[in-house]
Design a protein around this motif. Structure first.
Motif: not given
Length: 221
Positions: A17-43
Protein backbone atom coordinates in the motif's frame (compact mmCIF):
# COMPACT_ATOMS: atom_id res chain seq x y z
CA UNK A 1 -17.51 -13.25 -24.03
CA UNK A 2 -18.40 -10.66 -21.42
CA UNK A 3 -18.60 -12.24 -17.97
CA UNK A 4 -17.32 -15.63 -19.13
CA UNK A 5 -13.61 -15.16 -18.38
CA UNK A 6 -12.84 -16.22 -14.79
CA UNK A 7 -10.61 -14.65 -12.18
CA UNK A 8 -7.82 -16.69 -10.62
CA UNK A 9 -8.63 -18.82 -7.58
CA UNK A 10 -5.99 -17.06 -5.49
CA UNK A 11 -3.87 -13.99 -6.12
CA UNK A 12 -0.18 -14.96 -5.80
CA UNK A 13 1.35 -11.54 -6.50
CA UNK A 14 2.44 -9.66 -3.39
CA UNK A 15 0.55 -6.46 -2.59
CA UNK A 16 1.74 -3.24 -0.97
CA UNK A 17 0.00 0.00 0.00
CA UNK A 18 0.94 3.66 0.17
CA UNK A 19 3.14 3.04 3.22
CA UNK A 20 5.75 1.46 0.92
CA UNK A 21 8.74 3.81 0.69
CA UNK A 22 10.90 4.29 -2.37
CA UNK A 23 13.92 2.73 -0.66
CA UNK A 24 11.92 -0.38 0.28
CA UNK A 25 10.53 -0.58 -3.25
CA UNK A 26 14.07 -0.59 -4.64
CA UNK A 27 15.23 -3.11 -2.06
CA UNK A 28 12.33 -5.59 -2.26
CA UNK A 29 10.79 -5.34 -5.71
CA UNK A 30 12.47 -3.15 -8.32
CA UNK A 31 14.99 -5.75 -9.49
CA UNK A 32 13.57 -8.99 -8.14
CA UNK A 33 9.80 -9.57 -8.24
CA UNK A 34 6.46 -8.00 -9.21
CA UNK A 35 4.18 -6.20 -6.79
CA UNK A 36 0.69 -4.73 -6.90
CA UNK A 37 0.55 -1.23 -5.43
CA UNK A 38 -2.68 0.24 -4.11
CA UNK A 39 -3.26 3.79 -2.93
CA UNK A 40 -0.11 5.17 -4.59
CA UNK A 41 -1.99 7.02 -7.36
CA UNK A 42 -5.34 8.76 -7.57
CA UNK A 43 -6.80 8.54 -11.06
CA UNK A 44 -10.44 8.81 -10.04
CA UNK A 45 -10.96 11.64 -12.54
CA UNK A 46 -9.53 9.51 -15.32
CA UNK A 47 -11.59 6.53 -14.19
CA UNK A 48 -14.77 8.58 -14.17
CA UNK A 49 -14.09 9.67 -17.74
CA UNK A 50 -13.36 6.11 -18.84
CA UNK A 51 -16.55 4.78 -17.25
CA UNK A 52 -18.93 7.31 -18.74
CA UNK A 53 -21.05 5.68 -21.43
CA UNK A 54 -19.12 3.30 -23.63
CA UNK A 55 -15.85 2.50 -21.89
CA UNK A 56 -13.19 4.92 -23.03
CA UNK A 57 -15.53 6.98 -25.21
CA UNK A 58 -14.74 10.27 -23.47
CA UNK A 59 -11.06 9.45 -23.69
CA UNK A 60 -11.05 9.11 -27.44
CA UNK A 61 -13.80 11.61 -28.30
CA UNK A 62 -11.36 14.54 -28.70
CA UNK A 63 -9.55 12.61 -31.45
CA UNK A 64 -11.90 12.39 -34.46
CA UNK A 65 -9.46 10.24 -36.45
CA UNK A 66 -10.16 7.33 -34.09
CA UNK A 67 -12.80 4.88 -35.26
CA UNK A 68 -13.28 2.07 -32.74
CA UNK A 69 -14.99 -0.16 -35.31
CA UNK A 70 -12.13 -0.02 -37.81
CA UNK A 71 -9.13 1.76 -36.29
CA UNK A 72 -6.22 2.86 -38.46
CA UNK A 73 -2.65 3.03 -37.19
CA UNK A 74 -2.78 5.60 -34.42
CA UNK A 75 -0.38 7.53 -32.26
CA UNK A 76 0.12 6.19 -28.77
CA UNK A 77 -2.90 3.88 -28.79
CA UNK A 78 -3.28 0.13 -28.44
CA UNK A 79 -6.66 -1.43 -29.19
CA UNK A 80 -7.25 -5.12 -28.54
CA UNK A 81 -10.56 -6.35 -29.86
CA UNK A 82 -12.40 -9.56 -30.72
CA UNK A 83 -13.62 -9.53 -34.33
CA UNK A 84 -16.31 -12.17 -34.82
CA UNK A 85 -16.51 -15.03 -35.39
CA UNK A 86 -13.01 -16.19 -34.39
CA UNK A 87 -11.43 -15.29 -31.02
CA UNK A 88 -8.35 -13.53 -32.37
CA UNK A 89 -6.76 -10.52 -30.72
CA UNK A 90 -5.76 -7.62 -32.96
CA UNK A 91 -3.36 -4.88 -31.92
CA UNK A 92 -2.91 -1.52 -33.57
CA UNK A 93 0.29 0.32 -32.75
CA UNK A 94 1.43 3.82 -33.68
CA UNK A 95 4.20 6.29 -33.04
CA UNK A 96 4.19 8.45 -29.94
CA UNK A 97 2.82 11.94 -30.52
CA UNK A 98 2.61 13.74 -27.21
CA UNK A 99 1.18 16.84 -28.86
CA UNK A 100 -1.90 14.90 -29.95
CA UNK A 101 -2.26 12.71 -26.88
CA UNK A 102 -0.97 15.23 -24.33
CA UNK A 103 -4.42 16.24 -22.98
CA UNK A 104 -5.12 12.61 -22.08
CA UNK A 105 -1.90 12.05 -20.16
CA UNK A 106 -1.98 15.43 -18.43
CA UNK A 107 -4.84 14.18 -16.24
CA UNK A 108 -3.10 10.86 -15.52
CA UNK A 109 -1.20 10.48 -12.22
CA UNK A 110 1.70 8.07 -12.90
CA UNK A 111 3.18 5.62 -10.37
CA UNK A 112 5.56 7.41 -7.98
CA UNK A 113 8.58 5.08 -8.14
CA UNK A 114 11.11 5.21 -10.95
CA UNK A 115 14.08 2.97 -11.68
CA UNK A 116 17.54 4.61 -11.63
CA UNK A 117 18.85 5.18 -15.13
CA UNK A 118 15.44 4.94 -16.85
CA UNK A 119 12.78 7.33 -18.07
CA UNK A 120 9.04 6.63 -18.49
CA UNK A 121 7.11 6.19 -21.74
CA UNK A 122 3.32 5.88 -21.67
CA UNK A 123 0.75 4.02 -23.71
CA UNK A 124 -2.93 3.37 -23.18
CA UNK A 125 -5.27 0.68 -24.38
CA UNK A 126 -8.94 -0.05 -24.85
CA UNK A 127 -9.73 -3.76 -24.83
CA UNK A 128 -12.66 -6.12 -25.15
CA UNK A 129 -13.49 -8.93 -22.73
CA UNK A 130 -11.42 -12.02 -23.56
CA UNK A 131 -8.66 -10.13 -25.38
CA UNK A 132 -5.12 -9.87 -24.11
CA UNK A 133 -1.41 -10.07 -24.84
CA UNK A 134 0.31 -13.51 -25.10
CA UNK A 135 3.49 -14.21 -23.11
CA UNK A 136 6.38 -11.88 -23.85
CA UNK A 137 9.04 -9.91 -21.98
CA UNK A 138 10.73 -6.52 -22.15
CA UNK A 139 12.09 -3.92 -19.75
CA UNK A 140 10.52 -3.01 -16.40
CA UNK A 141 7.28 -1.12 -16.16
CA UNK A 142 3.87 -0.52 -14.64
CA UNK A 143 0.31 -1.25 -15.69
CA UNK A 144 -2.74 0.44 -14.21
CA UNK A 145 -6.36 -0.45 -14.89
CA UNK A 146 -8.53 2.65 -15.22
CA UNK A 147 -11.76 0.82 -16.01
CA UNK A 148 -12.60 -2.90 -15.95
CA UNK A 149 -10.43 -5.81 -14.81
CA UNK A 150 -7.23 -7.31 -16.23
CA UNK A 151 -5.86 -10.72 -15.23
CA UNK A 152 -2.05 -11.09 -15.23
CA UNK A 153 0.21 -14.15 -15.51
CA UNK A 154 3.93 -13.73 -14.72
CA UNK A 155 7.07 -15.91 -14.79
CA UNK A 156 10.63 -14.94 -13.75
CA UNK A 157 13.26 -14.53 -16.48
CA UNK A 158 14.79 -17.96 -15.86
CA UNK A 159 11.48 -19.81 -16.23
CA UNK A 160 10.21 -19.69 -19.82
CA UNK A 161 6.48 -20.49 -19.97
CA UNK A 162 5.13 -23.15 -22.31
CA UNK A 163 3.02 -21.41 -24.93
CA UNK A 164 2.56 -21.12 -28.68
CA UNK A 165 3.47 -17.64 -30.02
CA UNK A 166 0.34 -17.53 -32.21
CA UNK A 167 -2.00 -18.64 -29.42
CA UNK A 168 -4.12 -16.09 -27.55
CA UNK A 169 -3.95 -15.85 -23.79
CA UNK A 170 -7.55 -17.04 -23.58
CA UNK A 171 -6.71 -20.17 -25.60
CA UNK A 172 -3.63 -20.78 -23.40
CA UNK A 173 -5.78 -20.45 -20.28
CA UNK A 174 -8.23 -23.07 -21.55
CA UNK A 175 -5.77 -25.51 -23.15
CA UNK A 176 -2.44 -25.31 -21.32
CA UNK A 177 -3.05 -23.80 -17.89
CA UNK A 178 -5.30 -26.59 -16.49
CA UNK A 179 -2.59 -29.21 -17.10
CA UNK A 180 0.18 -27.27 -15.37
CA UNK A 181 1.38 -28.72 -12.04
CA UNK A 182 1.03 -26.26 -9.20
CA UNK A 183 4.79 -25.76 -9.07
CA UNK A 184 4.81 -24.72 -12.74
CA UNK A 185 1.95 -22.26 -12.61
CA UNK A 186 2.72 -18.55 -12.95
CA UNK A 187 2.31 -15.82 -10.44
CA UNK A 188 -1.14 -14.42 -11.19
CA UNK A 189 -3.62 -11.84 -10.05
CA UNK A 190 -6.50 -9.71 -11.32
CA UNK A 191 -5.87 -5.98 -11.46
CA UNK A 192 -8.77 -3.63 -10.68
CA UNK A 193 -9.17 0.16 -10.91
CA UNK A 194 -6.93 1.91 -8.42
CA UNK A 195 -4.31 -0.86 -8.52
CA UNK A 196 -0.93 -0.62 -10.24
CA UNK A 197 1.17 -3.67 -11.14
CA UNK A 198 4.94 -3.31 -11.28
CA UNK A 199 6.92 -5.96 -13.19
CA UNK A 200 10.76 -6.09 -13.20
CA UNK A 201 13.06 -6.29 -16.19
CA UNK A 202 12.71 -9.38 -18.44
CA UNK A 203 9.86 -10.96 -16.51
CA UNK A 204 7.59 -13.02 -18.76
CA UNK A 205 3.99 -11.84 -18.63
CA UNK A 206 0.67 -12.36 -20.38
CA UNK A 207 -2.60 -10.49 -19.86
CA UNK A 208 -6.29 -11.28 -20.22
CA UNK A 209 -8.99 -8.61 -20.05
CA UNK A 210 -11.91 -9.93 -18.03
CA UNK A 211 -14.15 -6.99 -18.91
CA UNK A 212 -14.13 -4.21 -21.44
CA UNK A 213 -11.12 -2.36 -20.08
CA UNK A 214 -9.21 0.88 -20.27
CA UNK A 215 -5.62 0.81 -19.02
CA UNK A 216 -2.35 2.74 -19.06
CA UNK A 217 1.14 1.24 -19.19
CA UNK A 218 4.31 3.01 -18.08
CA UNK A 219 7.40 1.53 -19.70
CA UNK A 220 10.71 2.28 -17.99
CA UNK A 221 13.43 2.34 -20.64
Amino acid sequence: LAGTVPEEERCTVERADASLTYSLFLQRFAFSRPVILRGVTDNSVTAEAAGSGQAGQRWVAPFPSLQLAAPPLLTGLILSVFPPPTPDTLYFFGDNNFTEWGPLFQQYVPPPFGIPGTSPAYSFGIAGSGSGVPFHWHGPGYSEVIFGRKRWFLYPPDKTPHFHPNETTLAWLHRTYPALPLAERPLECTLRPGEVLYFPDRWWHATLNLDTSVFISTFLG
